[in-house]
Design a protein around this motif. Sequence first.
Motif, PDB file in Angstrom:
ATOM      1  N   ASN A 165       0.801  -1.145   0.082  1.00 45.73           N
ATOM      2  CA  ASN A 165      -0.218  -0.045  -0.146  1.00 45.73           C
ATOM      3  C   ASN A 165       0.904   1.249  -0.143  1.00 45.73           C
ATOM      4  N   LEU A 202       0.376  -3.209   4.878  1.00 46.57           N
ATOM      5  CA  LEU A 202      -0.891  -3.288   5.638  1.00 46.57           C
ATOM      6  C   LEU A 202      -0.635  -4.229   6.656  1.00 46.57           C
ATOM      7  N   GLN A 217      -9.157   3.319  -2.434  1.00 51.15           N
ATOM      8  CA  GLN A 217      -9.595   2.257  -2.017  1.00 51.15           C
ATOM      9  C   GLN A 217     -10.170   1.013  -3.283  1.00 51.15           C
ATOM     10  N   THR A 275      -2.884  -0.008  -4.105  1.00 48.59           N
ATOM     11  CA  THR A 275      -3.136  -0.929  -3.060  1.00 48.59           C
ATOM     12  C   THR A 275      -3.123  -2.376  -3.770  1.00 48.59           C
TER      13      THR A 275
END
Length: 369
Positions: free
Chosen positions: A56, A369, A311, A71
Amino acid sequence: MRRAVACLAGAIALMGGVAHAQVTGVVTHTSGKTQFQPGADPDDTGIAIFQGEQLNLMAGGNAFGSAGSFTSTSDISDQVVEFQNGNIAGGALAHLTSRTVVDISFTNDGDTAVIPTLHSTITPAGMGFFAARECLNVITGCTAGATYPGDFHDFQDFTTNDPAGRLAGASFTFRITGGDEVVYELKGNIALLYDAASNSNVIVSDMNAAQAALAGFRPVADDGSQKEFGFVWDATDIEVAFPKGSLLLPGESSTLTYETIVESYSYADCFKLQTGSCLVAYSSFGDPIGRGGGIKPSLLKVASNESSSFQVDQFDFAYPTFSKGVLTFKPVSASAVPEPDSWALMIVGFGALGAAFRRQRRWMVPRIL
C-alpha cells in the motif's frame, strides 16, 4: 520474493479431507512499480520497485505536480486467499503498475488420467480517467458542483512529458497460465492522446474483447463526455480448459498461475492558473471506489477525513481445490460495499498524498498493511 504458504500436509489439515489433498501448495506474490518526476539528486530516477504480499503506497502532491497510489494484495489469511489490485495516478508525470500472482500446485491422486479444467471468477473491476479540479493535495481538495472545471481538450498544450503524446490512460491484463502455457488471457486499455494532425485530443480504447467476455460491462460516463471516460464490469465466472496435451496421469503434478496486472498513468501538467484542473487515471481488479467502479467528478468533495485514501475492494477466494480434474478457485465473499456518499471521501483521500510525499529516498518505502 515469493512465499510458499501451504505444503501437502498443511493443505490436508486445512481442508479437512483427502478430497482436497490434491492441492499441494499455494504461493502468493505482489509487486508494484512507481515512476514520478526525478528529484535534483542525480541518483534519484523517480522509479521504485516493491515486492511482497500486501503493498500500500501513497506518494506525490501538488508541490511536485504529480501523485499516485496503489493498493495490492495477494496473500493467505484465515484459510482464504486475499486478493485486490488497483492504482491511481495524476499530474505531470505519474506512472504506476501493480501485479498480483497466485501460484497453485496440484496433483492427480486419482486412478484415471485427466485434462485439468479451472472454475474461477474475474472480480468486479473498473478503469478510466477524468479531468478534475486540482486535487493532488489535501490543501486545495476537490469541489463538487455543476460548474466543475476542466475538459479533456484543455490539456492539449501539455504533451512534452511523453514523446508518444499520451496524456492519461489505464490498462489491465488478466492472465491464467497452466504449466508453461497461457490458457486464458484478457486485456484492455484506454488512453487520451494528443493528435498533432488535428491539433486536438482523442480518446482511444481497445476494449472489444473485454466487452464480449465480461458480465455487466458498461461505461462510467455519458457518451461524448469531455470530463470522464472509462468502463466497469461485474463479477464474471469463467471456465478454462487446459490444452489437450496437458493430460495429467495418476500421480502427476501441475501448476496454475492466476495473475492480474493493472496500470494507470498521467503525463499532463495540471492547470494552476486557468481552470485549476488535473488529469487523473485509475485501474483496478477489485471494484474501485464503491460498487460499480464509477469515479464521477460530481461526487468529489473536499476531504473531511485526511486519513481517507484510494480504496479497492478486497475479495476472499476460497482455498483452491482439485477434484476429478476440476481446479476450483472462486471468491467466497467481498469486502463491504461503500455507500455512494462515502465514495467521495475515498477518492479525495488521493489528495492526502501530498502529506505523505517527501523528496527523499525514503518516499518510496511502502506502507505494509
